[in-house]
Each structure stands twice: as C-alpha cells, then as structure tokens.
Design a protein around this motif. Structure first.
Motif, short mmCIF file in Angstrom:
data_model
loop_
_atom_site.label_atom_id
_atom_site.label_comp_id
_atom_site.label_asym_id
_atom_site.label_seq_id
_atom_site.Cartn_x
_atom_site.Cartn_y
_atom_site.Cartn_z
N PRO A 235 0.82 -1.14 -0.11
CA PRO A 235 0.11 0.14 -0.09
C PRO A 235 0.88 1.30 -0.13
O PRO A 235 1.40 1.65 1.05
N ALA A 236 1.02 1.77 -1.04
CA ALA A 236 2.20 3.04 -1.40
C ALA A 236 1.37 4.26 -1.38
O ALA A 236 0.40 4.63 -1.99
N PRO A 237 1.79 4.96 -0.14
CA PRO A 237 0.95 6.37 0.04
C PRO A 237 1.33 7.30 -1.12
O PRO A 237 2.23 7.55 -1.74
N LEU A 238 0.11 8.03 -1.50
CA LEU A 238 0.08 9.11 -2.59
C LEU A 238 0.87 10.28 -2.00
O LEU A 238 0.35 10.85 -1.08
N LEU A 239 2.00 10.67 -2.59
CA LEU A 239 2.70 11.72 -2.18
C LEU A 239 2.31 13.20 -2.99
O LEU A 239 2.11 14.18 -2.58
N LEU A 258 4.67 8.21 -5.67
CA LEU A 258 4.14 7.07 -4.47
C LEU A 258 5.41 6.99 -3.86
O LEU A 258 6.60 6.96 -4.32
N ASP A 259 5.23 6.53 -2.43
CA ASP A 259 6.25 6.32 -1.28
C ASP A 259 6.30 4.86 -1.20
O ASP A 259 5.21 4.16 -0.79
N LEU A 424 -8.51 8.41 -6.11
CA LEU A 424 -7.69 7.96 -5.12
C LEU A 424 -7.35 9.18 -4.04
O LEU A 424 -7.20 10.38 -4.66
N GLU A 425 -7.74 8.96 -2.94
CA GLU A 425 -7.84 10.30 -1.94
C GLU A 425 -6.25 10.80 -1.87
O GLU A 425 -5.35 10.43 -1.95
N GLU A 426 -6.20 12.26 -1.44
CA GLU A 426 -5.11 12.93 -1.39
C GLU A 426 -3.99 12.33 -0.29
O GLU A 426 -2.93 12.07 -0.42
N ASP A 427 -4.66 11.69 0.88
CA ASP A 427 -4.00 11.17 1.70
C ASP A 427 -3.96 9.67 1.69
O ASP A 427 -3.92 8.87 2.87
N GLY A 428 -4.43 9.15 0.55
CA GLY A 428 -4.90 7.65 0.48
C GLY A 428 -3.56 6.99 0.12
O GLY A 428 -2.37 7.45 -0.11
#
Length: 594
Positions: A235-239, A258-259, A424-428
């Motif tokens: 699950p890579a956070p969206l940066l 992505l992180d 995809l949500e900003e902090d998703g």
C-alpha cells in the motif's frame, strides 16, 4: 599443428564454460582411445570417484515470450516442475533466444502472450519473423507444445500463440498436446495445462534424464526479494498528484509520486509498476440499478462471502467489456435487438459498448450470482516507471493520462487511470508491485549513445533513463524524439528537459507538435527529417528505444526506421528489415509498447 576449422570455432563460441570443460576432457580421452580420466582431487592428488556413465539426457527448452511477466512466471513454474522430475531443462526468455538454435531443438515448450492486434510480445518479434520468414528451418525432429495467453476482449485473442503453434507444425514439428489458450484470469487454465504437460514430457524423456536444469536470464539481474509482490501488493502512500498538461489541452496527464518506504521493493529505470485499483462506486451503482439489484445481495467469490456491491468495487472487472459478458448478458436479458446486434458483429459491438452503458441501454433483471458469473476478475494495470531510484530514492513516479470516453451522452473514465488521477484520495494509498523489465534497459556501457522515441505518456521511461544518466554522470550522447499535439499545452516535463539540455545531458532533441501547424507532424516524420543523423548515430553504436502505442505509433516509427536504413545504408527492403532485426537481437532496438 593444423589450424582449427572456421566451422568448429563458430560452434565452440556458443558453448558455456562448463560445456567447454567437458568437451576438452572428452577430446583428450578420444585422442588416444582411452576412457575419460577420473577427476583428480587437487588437494590430495588422488583420483576422485568417477560418476557412473548415464545416457544422454533429452534436452528440453522452455521458452517464454512475455509482455507483462505472466508468461515468464508460468514458464518458471513449468521449469521448476520439470527440474523436480529430474529432467534436463533450460528456461530461456525469447529476447535471449538465438533463433538459429531452433533447428537443433528436440523438445520445445513455448509459453507466449499476445499484444496489440494479435502480435507477438516484443521480446518474441525476432523469433516470429524467423519462423514466418524464408529462412525458417525444417523441424521434423522437434516435439513441442504451446500455451497462449491473451485477452478475449480483443478480436485476435491469443493470436501469437496460435501463429507459433501453427507454424511449428507446418515446419514439421510434432505436437505433444493441442495448444491451450488462457484469458486474463489465466491461473486455473495454466495450472491445468501444467498438470497435463509435465507427465507427457516425463514420458518423452524416458530414462534418459539428468538433473542439470538451468534458468537463463541474459540480463543477469539479481533482485532482492521483497515481502510485497503481485499477489501481496504494497500500500504505497500518494505523495504528489500534479496535472502536467495545460488548461486548454485535450489531454489530462498527471505526474504521480508514490512512497515505497519500508516496502523493500526495488526497481530500475525501464521497469513497470503494477497498480491494483478499485472501481468507481458511481459506476458500480449504475450497473446494479440497471440489473435491479440493491447491492446487499451476497455471492461466493474465491471461497469468501461478499456483497455484490463490494465485489464490483474491489474484485470484478467492469470497465472492459468481453465476449463472455456480452454474449452471456444478451442471453439472460432475452432482448431481441441486443441479440441481433451481438450476432451481427460481436467484437465491433464490444468495442463500442462499455458494460455500464450496455446494461443501462438494455436493462434486465439479474441475480447477483448471474451478474458476477458474467464478469472476470480485475487485473492490475502496468505503467512505465517515470523515475530512476538514483534520483528518486524510495519514491516511484508515474506519468498517467486519464482515459475518458463518451457513450450515450455520459462520460466514462478508465478503471486504473481514473482511480489514480481522480478517485484516489489525497492522503490515500494504492496497492502496487514492481514488474521488472530487463528487456528495456540502458546500455551497460554508459558511453553508448541512445535515441529515445516516444509520444504522449510514452515519455515516462525516458525521464527515468535521463535521471539515471545524469545521476551517474554517464557520458553517452542522448537524443530525444518526442511528439504530442501542442507545444504550449502538451510538452510533458518541459523544464526538466530544458535543464538536461543546459547541463549537457540532452545532446539532441526533435519535437513533433502534431497540431501546431496545418500539416500534422509526428515522431516518424522527425525520424525521416533527421535520417542522416539517425543513421550516423546507429553507425556509432547507438541504442534505439521506442515507447508508446503499439497499434499505430510504434508501427509508424518502425516503418520510418526501415526507410532511413534502406536509404542511408543503401539496402533493399529485405536487407533493411534484416539490419533492424539484427539490432533487435543485439538488444540495440528495444521497445516498450502497449
């Protein structure tokens, strides 16, 4: 001492070090008619125990022709099973296969995907040309079997596997089993094929077996294992999600970062990122309403009980229509107009009617089980990575164009592209995995010149290439040939390319802005316009890279390259094609097309 014949020298060049060592011992023994000498223990200078002589093992070649990695994985599984059975087997990627070796094969197991409009995967283009060309060998001594992978939503389903299978038989080969074709949900069909083919091969091998299996990957790449992969994505956070086309552009292209921190996932410039996405809830609800379901109905899916709404969001493919869905829905709906349209032109109907639009236009009452039975599982989408780890560290960057299309006055978006760029949500976070692509790599020698040809989002891997070359201070010359509609609206990563040119890393650039003048200009036109330079760069050892649409752009680029080679090199059409195919076999002509 007599000179060694040229034919013998050529044959020796194809042998591995182990084969050369064995051959030298055999020749030594044959020179005076004695048996092979016993091995000597160098520590004690005493003869070691000699192995009992065995019959020569039947050589088995597993050949994988993969576009997204699925065919390669199946071939890996097949090789492992044959190895466990004690058979002599080599797994070779089609891009590393020497076509002239085909005439000497005794047992060949081919696992191949299909891309574009029924074409072979990129790494198998040379093999395809060889088999269908004038130099194809007699294969009377060959036994073979073919497993094809494809997508039934395309008219030319598994066409590459079909062509390879038919051609091997036409040249005299004998089928061990009838060709098997797999759809996107290939796992069960492929597993059944493996269960069938392994005993057949064991029977063919008989008692002449030897446990000396090897998997060949000419890239010699070693990847550190990660806990995360296709079946267990990270699950890579969206940066970052930033639009990089202008306000008036007809295209909506987003730069996405992505992180990967903590994942253990490693990639190289040229690799692709797999994306597992969720479907649009509004699209799901429109389908449910059309078939008179409220979404709370339950189904059994992969041994789990789920509501049909949850399954449509997370598990089932609803953005790509298929023959299975269209024919099955027409039968359940009992609508004469729909049945007639499907019977008249199935694939044409599929191409112009998305699933949601179809069920809204021809509503019918279905049970949750009936609806889910018409749909195949979601498959991940692959995107060329637009960053190099030397520059981006534990981030991974993508260049994603949002797919939008209209149907009956409604706008629809692509499953994965709409998810990444809009839903995809900003902090998703998004579930990802790395798909390594060793056939699309920079030259090992950093001084080698490269020509990068791409259009639209096909610029993504070239951004990664240039990040790597700049970070490692590679001295090879770099030439970008890039096309898009408008300079002012569609110049993706404009400031980055300008900086690379200023810093001396982008030595030549040719831009094709197709709509900035009355006459449309494309990347293939820039190739022809710069024919002398293209030829000179090739003479200087340049590598050619092409990324973008397989059906149109890549074909037009290849046609332009052949024209340049023919004109500048003084070749006829056949010799020009052979020259370009030699570049491909030398891995100097590499394509990442889709």
């Amino acid at each position: 001492m007599n000179a060694i014949p040229t034919e013998l020298m050529q044959a020796l060049q194809n042998l591995t070090p182990q084969q050369l060592a064995w051959l030298s011992g055999w020749c030594w023994a044959k020179s005076d008619g004695t048996a092979l000498p016993a091995a000597v223990n160098t520590a004690t200078q005493t003869p070691a125990t000699a192995a009992a002589p065995t019959a020569e093992a039947l050589k088995i070649t597993v050949l994988s022709a993969s576009q997204t990695g699925n065919a390669r994985q199946i071939a890996d599984d097949l090789t492992a099973r044959l190895k466990a059975a004690g058979l002599s087997v080599s797994h070779i990627h089609a891009g590393d296969y020497k076509t002239k070796q085909l005439a000497d094969e005794k047992l060949l197991l081919l696992v191949t995907s299909t891309q574009g409009e029924g074409e072979p995967p990129e790494e198998a283009v040379s093999l395809h040309k060889f088999l269908t060309g004038k130099k194809a060998p007699n294969l009377n001594g060959l036994k073979f079997a073919v497993l094809g992978l494809g997508d039934s939503s395309y008219p030319q389903f598994c066409a590459a596997g079909n062509i390879f299978d038919a051609r091997l038989a036409e040249l005299g080969g004998t089928r061990l089993a009838e060709r098997t074709d797999c759809d996107l949900d290939f796992q069960a069909t492929a597993a059944a094929w493996l269960e069938k083919i392994v005993p057949i091969v064991e029977e063919q091998a008989g008692s002449a077996t030897a446990n000396n299996s090897v998997a060949i990957d000419a890239s010699n790449e070693i990847h550190t294992p990660s806990l995360f992969h296709k079946e267990n994505p990270f699950p890579a956070p969206l940066l970052v999600r930033q639009k990089i086309t202008g306000r008036y552009s007809d295209k909506d292209v987003r730069h996405i970062e992505l992180d990967l921190t903590g994942s253990g996932l490693q990639y190289r410039a040229g690799d692709t990122l797999g994306i597992w996405f969720d479907n649009d809830t509004a699209l799901v609800d429109s389908i449910l309403a059309a078939v008179q379901l409220d979404g709370s109905e339950t189904i059994e899916l992969n041994t789990q009980t789920k509501t049909i709404r949850d399954a449509l969001i997370h598990d089932l493919e609803i953005t790509q229509n298929t023959p299975q869905f269209t024919k099955g829905y027409a039968e359940l709906a009992g609508n004469g107009e729909l049945s007639a349209a499907v019977a008249a032109d199935l694939h044409g109907f599929i191409a112009t009617n998305p699933i949601a639009g179809l069920v809204e236009k021809y509503p019918a009452k279905l049970t949750a089980t009936e609806l889910s039975g018409l749909l195949r599982p979601i498959s991940p989408r692959l995107y060329s990575i637009a960053s190099a780890p030397e520059e981006a560290g534990e981030e991974v960057h993508l260049t994603v164009g949002t797919l939008r299309y209209n149907y009956n006055d409604k706008t629809y978006t692509g499953g994965a592209s709409g998810y990444l760029t809009e839903r995809l949500e900003e902090d998703g976070s998004v579930r990802v995995f790395i798909e390594h692509n060793p056939s699309f790599r920079l030259p090992e020698n950093p001084n080698t010149p490269i020509i990068m040809i791409g259009a639209g989002t096909g610029i993504a891997p070239f951004r990664a290439f240039m990040q790597q070359r700049a970070a490692t201070e590679a001295e090879g010359k770099n030439w970008l040939i890039f096309g898009n509609p408008h300079f002012s609206e569609d110049f993706l990563y404009q400031t980055e390319w300008q900086t690379l040119a200023k810093d001396g890393y982008l030595h030549k650039y040719s831009f094709a802005w197709s709509r900035d003048q009355k006459e449309k200009i494309y990347v293939q036109d820039k190739i022809r316009e710069n024919a002398a330079d293209v030829w000179q760069w090739l003479q200087d050892g340049a590598y050619l890279y092409v990324c973008g649409d397989a059906a149109r752009m890549a074909k037009d680029v290849e046609a332009a390259l052949l024209e340049v080679i023919s004109r500048e090199g003084g070749f006829n059409e056949e010799d020009a094609e052979e020259y370009l195919d030699n570049l491909r076999q030398e891995k100097r002509y590499r394509r990442d097309v889709y």
